[in-house]
Design a protein around this motif. Sequence first.
Motif, PDB file in Angstrom:
ATOM      1  N   LYS A   1      14.702  42.887  -1.795  1.00 14.54           N
ATOM      2  CA  LYS A   1      14.716  41.557  -2.409  1.00 14.54           C
ATOM      3  C   LYS A   1      13.405  40.818  -2.149  1.00 14.54           C
ATOM      4  N   TYR A   2      12.872  40.986  -0.961  1.00 17.99           N
ATOM      5  CA  TYR A   2      11.582  40.389  -0.610  1.00 17.99           C
ATOM      6  C   TYR A   2      10.506  40.880  -1.588  1.00 17.99           C
ATOM      7  N   ASP A   3      10.463  42.200  -1.792  1.00 16.19           N
ATOM      8  CA  ASP A   3       9.438  42.786  -2.653  1.00 16.19           C
ATOM      9  C   ASP A   3       9.616  42.384  -4.114  1.00 16.19           C
ATOM     10  N   ALA A   4      10.863  42.175  -4.526  1.00 19.21           N
ATOM     11  CA  ALA A   4      11.137  41.853  -5.927  1.00 19.21           C
ATOM     12  C   ALA A   4      10.924  40.381  -6.256  1.00 19.21           C
ATOM     13  N   TYR A   5      10.937  39.514  -5.211  1.00 18.18           N
ATOM     14  CA  TYR A   5      10.823  38.089  -5.489  1.00 18.18           C
ATOM     15  C   TYR A   5       9.380  37.756  -5.839  1.00 18.18           C
ATOM     16  N   PRO A   6       9.148  36.846  -6.783  1.00 17.29           N
ATOM     17  CA  PRO A   6       7.787  36.631  -7.299  1.00 17.29           C
ATOM     18  C   PRO A   6       6.822  35.947  -6.340  1.00 17.29           C
ATOM     19  N   TYR A   7       7.311  35.283  -5.299  1.00 21.51           N
ATOM     20  CA  TYR A   7       6.409  34.606  -4.373  1.00 21.51           C
ATOM     21  C   TYR A   7       7.055  34.515  -2.996  1.00 21.51           C
ATOM     22  N   TRP A   8       6.225  34.177  -2.009  1.00 23.62           N
ATOM     23  CA  TRP A   8       6.664  34.022  -0.620  1.00 23.62           C
ATOM     24  C   TRP A   8       7.586  32.815  -0.490  1.00 23.62           C
TER      25      TRP A   8
ATOM     26  N   PHE B   1      14.824  28.971   0.588  1.00 25.55           N
ATOM     27  CA  PHE B   1      15.662  30.076   0.131  1.00 25.55           C
ATOM     28  C   PHE B   1      15.342  30.428  -1.317  1.00 25.55           C
ATOM     29  N   PRO B   2      15.637  31.665  -1.705  1.00 27.85           N
ATOM     30  CA  PRO B   2      15.353  32.081  -3.080  1.00 27.85           C
ATOM     31  C   PRO B   2      16.234  31.324  -4.070  1.00 27.85           C
ATOM     32  N   GLY B   3      15.733  31.205  -5.299  1.00 26.79           N
ATOM     33  CA  GLY B   3      16.433  30.397  -6.286  1.00 26.79           C
ATOM     34  C   GLY B   3      16.967  31.162  -7.470  1.00 26.79           C
ATOM     35  N   ASN B   4      17.060  32.491  -7.370  1.00 27.01           N
ATOM     36  CA  ASN B   4      17.612  33.245  -8.491  1.00 27.01           C
ATOM     37  C   ASN B   4      19.105  32.949  -8.621  1.00 27.01           C
ATOM     38  N   GLN B   5      19.639  33.122  -9.819  1.00 25.95           N
ATOM     39  CA  GLN B   5      21.016  32.713 -10.106  1.00 25.95           C
ATOM     40  C   GLN B   5      22.035  33.460  -9.264  1.00 25.95           C
ATOM     41  N   GLU B   6      21.786  34.728  -9.002  1.00 30.01           N
ATOM     42  CA  GLU B   6      22.701  35.507  -8.180  1.00 30.01           C
ATOM     43  C   GLU B   6      22.854  34.886  -6.795  1.00 30.01           C
ATOM     44  N   PHE B   7      21.740  34.469  -6.220  1.00 37.29           N
ATOM     45  CA  PHE B   7      21.778  33.844  -4.893  1.00 37.29           C
ATOM     46  C   PHE B   7      22.519  32.516  -4.954  1.00 37.29           C
ATOM     47  N   LEU B   8      22.217  31.705  -5.958  1.00 35.98           N
ATOM     48  CA  LEU B   8      22.848  30.389  -6.071  1.00 35.98           C
ATOM     49  C   LEU B   8      24.348  30.513  -6.296  1.00 35.98           C
ATOM     50  N   ASP B   9      24.764  31.477  -7.100  1.00 35.17           N
ATOM     51  CA  ASP B   9      26.198  31.690  -7.325  1.00 35.17           C
ATOM     52  C   ASP B   9      26.888  32.118  -6.031  1.00 35.17           C
ATOM     53  N   ASN B  10      26.197  32.911  -5.245  1.00 40.21           N
ATOM     54  CA  ASN B  10      26.729  33.361  -3.958  1.00 40.21           C
ATOM     55  C   ASN B  10      26.933  32.169  -3.020  1.00 40.21           C
ATOM     56  N   VAL B  11      25.964  31.266  -2.986  1.00 42.87           N
ATOM     57  CA  VAL B  11      26.063  30.066  -2.155  1.00 42.87           C
ATOM     58  C   VAL B  11      27.232  29.194  -2.614  1.00 42.87           C
ATOM     59  N   LYS B  12      27.391  29.069  -3.923  1.00 37.96           N
ATOM     60  CA  LYS B  12      28.491  28.256  -4.454  1.00 37.96           C
ATOM     61  C   LYS B  12      29.841  28.814  -4.029  1.00 37.96           C
ATOM     62  N   ALA B  13      30.015  30.127  -4.103  1.00 36.67           N
ATOM     63  CA  ALA B  13      31.271  30.756  -3.695  1.00 36.67           C
ATOM     64  C   ALA B  13      31.496  30.615  -2.194  1.00 36.67           C
ATOM     65  N   GLU B  14      30.432  30.755  -1.413  1.00 36.68           N
ATOM     66  CA  GLU B  14      30.504  30.593   0.049  1.00 36.68           C
ATOM     67  C   GLU B  14      30.957  29.188   0.419  1.00 36.68           C
ATOM     68  N   ALA B  15      30.390  28.194  -0.251  1.00 36.51           N
ATOM     69  CA  ALA B  15      30.756  26.808   0.036  1.00 36.51           C
ATOM     70  C   ALA B  15      32.227  26.564  -0.287  1.00 36.51           C
TER      71      ALA B  15
END
Length: 858
Positions: free
Chosen positions: A162-169, A424-438
């Motif tokens: 995921k680190y390598d695939a993300y567009p920036y640090w 934290f990363p802002g891709n939709q998969e991550f954000l959806d995961n955070v929403k479900a966790e909350a």
Amino acid sequence: MSKRLYLFLYCAVGLLFGCSSPKTNLMMSRELNTDWQFAESGSNEWLPATVPGCVHTDLLTNGKIEDPFYRLNERKLQWIDKKDWLYKISFDADAALLKHDRVALDFKGLDTYADIRINGELVDSTDNMFREYQLDVKPFLKEGANELEITFRSPINEGVKKYDAYPYWVPVSGNDLAEIGEVEGGKMVSVYTRKAGYHFGWDWGPRLVTSGIWRPVYLKAWDEAKINDLQIEQHEVTKDKATFSAVVEVDATEAKPATITISNEGQELAKADFQLEPGISLYKLEFEISNPKLWWTNGLGEQPLYTINAQLNVGDQFAEASHRIGIRTLELVRDKDEKGTSFYFKLNGVPVFMKGANYIPNDVFLPRVTHEMYETVVNTAKESNMNMLRVWGGGIYENDEFYDLCDEAGILIWQDFMFACAMFPGNQEFLDNVKAEAEDNVKRLRNHPSLGMWCGNNEILAAWFGWGWKKEEEAKSQANADSIFATYKKIFHEILPDAVAKYDSHRFYWSSSPSSGTGIPADLVNGDEHYWGVWWGKEPFSNYATHIARFMSEYGFQSFPELKTVKQYATPEDYDILSDVMKSHQRSSIGNETIEYYMLQDYKKPKDFESFLYVNHVLQAEGIKFALEGHRRAMPYCMGSLYWQINDCWPVASWSSTDYYQRWKALQYYVKKGFAPVLVSPYRTGDQFKVGVVNDKLEDIQAQLKMKVMDFDGKVIWEENEPVTVPANSSADYFEVNEKDFLKDKDSKNEVFVVELYNGDQQLSSNEFFFSPVKDLNLPKPTVESSIAAVDGGFDITLKSDKLAKNLFLTIGDEDGFFSDNYFDLFPGQEVTVHLKTAMLKETLDKVLALQTLDSTY
């Protein structure tokens, strides 16, 4: 006997003898927590596994690795998190189980990247340690033996992808110890995985990145309907009644009539008929409780709890759910005043000063935390006069039993969401995961009366604006910086507050700690503050009493554990703070040098390692005393003081007041006194010397303020007594003099100011003040006499001294026991009795009891 034949016979007997028809539970639940095996992926060596557990503890139990906490072993075990690990179990599914409408596996916690297979078929994959997963498995089961296998993919390897695939640090604090973790290129991958941040290392914790089934697993089956969740919403509370809504979340297989009954301890509170709809629906019932008993925080009242039960009846079957609640009103008051904006908790209409600490997980290996350990830390908080713990955002949303214990003890919880010191990363998969966790965690915890508030994150806003992250990222790319902060706002200004508003609308949400409001960096007049000028800035301890915000939610100072604990992770050859082992068990980048710097400001250099540990404990306690008392004297401007931190997750030098083995340091004894309901506090401010009195009680106090200056032999040089009236829930000064004038006929190197507050013969509080640094005092060599009397549960030890015994430390070597008081000043002519709780015999105590005072350390 078949189920139908049993019911027929039961009903026949019931008709014969006039009994009603039986009801059967819609839900069948069976634990799947025994007989597990595990293996490294690609290996055929299957070994016994413990569930709940993790791969590190399973390897340790099977003798495949050495204790990760011992000496430098942590460094040798970084290979574990680069491997995939398999866990499997065989279980039977009989015809009766498979006849149920629904069959599910209920995973309360999977850490973290898990592929779940039944009989070789992939059921689902998970990627969030903080979520619960209930998976429909009926299509995958067969009658007879079934094999459940879970592949835990390496959190490091997945993070690197995921680190390598993300567009920036994505900015991360240095607490992600990637170098120790031997991650390729030093890549800090923790932020890409929804997993406890402290597993990747922190400045008080090891880097041991776990995998495994960390919470229980259940096989569940049901027909027609089940209760997913029960929410108790409190509305109006008066002396005569409290009104509520019970919101019952039901998962039904088909449309059907049903009845829901709400009760408390067998007493029916509400009952209603509903038409169930297929799928998940909410059903609300209103009820009230007459003459409600209010829940109060520790020190202000009792903690009565009501068990509210919901029963769903569908034909001759039922399902149940229950929660304990406490009846109380609570608000976080944010009112404008002449100085800024208030920040205080009002409980049952009363402003309450919050006294407590920050709390981290009790072990880096979470399944090792026992109920007894939870009891100990909560009881420590209660016995130390605390009323709040902050569950910090780099750990976990704690187990239910932790909150249950806080409900019972009257400890409010400041609950962070699990985000700390990183963007934290802002891709939709991550954000959806955070929403479900909350959603999972807000719904799980919302009925606890101890849950005081939700906070979005720890120190991320401070890092962006105050630590230089914003400028650093803008210097690299304005577009990336804008995107990083847009993600921040999406998570902490939208997703998390929306979850609280939807699922727990009666509780307050605070977006970041510290801050002055949503997206507004912290100041000293509008919100909460983390003050680290003492420690990181090497500012004097006295600044604790002047750098004060509306709510002090973090501050602290380090100490090593006591020698008994050090012996459990080090050998005598390591007994030097500069040894490799001691440096490895010190994770602050400036740790040992900072301890020594502050020590030499006030104390003489200790003569040996053991003396260093003792003086370090006293140093930490005396330093934090400035904060405990200063914050309380500043009420009502300041209405909270939470030091960092009450506990440890491994044996280490840290800011904790109790070490990994839950042994009290000097600081914990000072906290107990500093947070007492009534506090008398002598202090210096500018050229004035004052005595403040704080009264947290809800009634006025009529008392005698007794003050004296005496020399170290006990001779009284000066004394003054005066009657005082201390109003309820107040702080004020009751004595003030010019310090220079006061000391002109006194010897500050040989005398001490002692103050006591009495109500009749009852001592409400006592304290002392030395006008010179300890290293400049002419400390005498006291003769301390002790007498021991056996009592239930241990011994009473009575102590007397002919001269001042500074910071008297009682120890029993490597034996187990707990002293009711320790590290205190014993004055000549004073008799103090300390209770030792222990199972040892008196013959043993006579041999191991030792006393130490500051004068003996150099």
